[in-house]
Write a protein that holds these residues in place. Structure first.
Motif, short mmCIF file in Angstrom:
data_model
loop_
_atom_site.label_atom_id
_atom_site.label_comp_id
_atom_site.label_asym_id
_atom_site.label_seq_id
_atom_site.Cartn_x
_atom_site.Cartn_y
_atom_site.Cartn_z
N ARG A 1 -4.80 5.63 10.26
CA ARG A 1 -5.01 4.66 9.17
C ARG A 1 -4.25 3.36 9.37
O ARG A 1 -4.78 2.28 9.13
N TRP A 2 -2.98 3.46 9.79
CA TRP A 2 -2.14 2.26 9.86
C TRP A 2 -1.58 1.96 11.25
O TRP A 2 -0.97 0.92 11.46
N LYS B 1 5.40 0.27 15.27
CA LYS B 1 5.47 -0.87 14.35
C LYS B 1 6.85 -1.54 14.38
O LYS B 1 7.15 -2.34 13.50
N ILE C 1 4.38 3.25 11.29
CA ILE C 1 5.16 3.17 10.04
C ILE C 1 6.18 2.05 10.18
O ILE C 1 6.85 1.94 11.21
N ASN C 2 6.31 1.25 9.14
CA ASN C 2 7.33 0.19 9.12
C ASN C 2 8.69 0.72 8.69
O ASN C 2 9.72 0.29 9.20
N GLN D 1 0.85 -1.18 0.00
CA GLN D 1 0.00 0.00 0.00
C GLN D 1 0.88 1.23 0.00
O GLN D 1 1.95 1.24 0.62
N ILE E 1 -1.57 9.02 9.40
CA ILE E 1 -0.85 7.74 9.34
C ILE E 1 -1.19 6.90 10.56
O ILE E 1 -1.47 5.70 10.45
N ASN E 2 -1.18 7.51 11.73
CA ASN E 2 -1.51 6.78 12.95
C ASN E 2 -2.93 6.24 12.91
O ASN E 2 -3.17 5.08 13.25
N THR F 1 0.47 5.71 -0.12
CA THR F 1 -0.32 6.93 -0.22
C THR F 1 0.65 8.07 -0.49
O THR F 1 1.63 8.23 0.23
#
Length: 178
Positions: A39-40, A92, A43-44, A15, A36-37, A17
């Motif tokens: 939605r996912w 993450k 962060i990786n 994915q 970001i927080n 964005t």
């Protein structure tokens, strides 16, 4: 170009964005990190390659505007991004990569070279501080490639002697796996 990369990520099951954003806009960065927080949840991987490349000039001739913009983008925005992205990476067990370009101390690179060196110092300090707590922070220096920025810095350079971007991309991905 961003849409091409986004499609490539999606074709490979990932994915992406795209967020067109001025990295000196703190409020915009905050909104991005909140999104970001939400939605996912984190962060990786964060690869920081954003820079302002001031025109080459003798140290005493660097314009105040170019120096100020170099400091704003290459130093201040980098530090603000570290502050905002650190918790997202920790959530993450992610990693951060700084793309280095060691030009400090070279003639005519006063604004760019000094602020890139400062940027590396920020990331090196963050790396040392986060050894026990995360995230993993590293710097990567790609081989010289035939980019528009490099052509501006080294006009007339033999592009055939430079590494192809596709080769550097493969090298970078292999390095990330280490």
């Amino acid at each position: 170009l961003g849409d091409v990369y986004k499609r490539q990520v999606q074709v490979n099951g990932g994915q992406a964005t795209l967020v067109p954003l001025d990295i000196t806009d703190d409020a915009g960065l905050q909104r991005m990190c909140i999104s970001i927080n939400e939605r996912w949840g984190g962060i990786n991987l964060w690869v920081h390659s954003a820079v302002y490349t001031a025109p080459l000039a003798p140290t005493g001739h660097v314009s105040e505007n170019d120096l100020d913009k170099s400091i704003a983008v290459n130093l201040r925005a980098s530090q603000r991004l570290i502050t905002m992205i650190d918790p997202l990476l920790k959530a993450k067990n992610g990693a951060a990569v700084h793309i280095d370009d060691p030009q400090a101390g070279k003639k005519f690179f006063a604004a760019y070279g000094s602020t890139k060196a400062g940027q590396k110092a920020l990331f090196d300090g963050w790396a040392a501080e986060s050894v026990s707590t995360g995230p993993r922070v590293r710097s990567y220096t790609p081989a010289p490639m035939p980019t528009a920025t490099r052509a501006r810095f080294y006009p007339g350079e033999d592009k055939g002697a430079l590494s192809a971007p596709s080769v550097e991309a493969e090298r970078f991905v292999s390095w990330l796996k280490k």
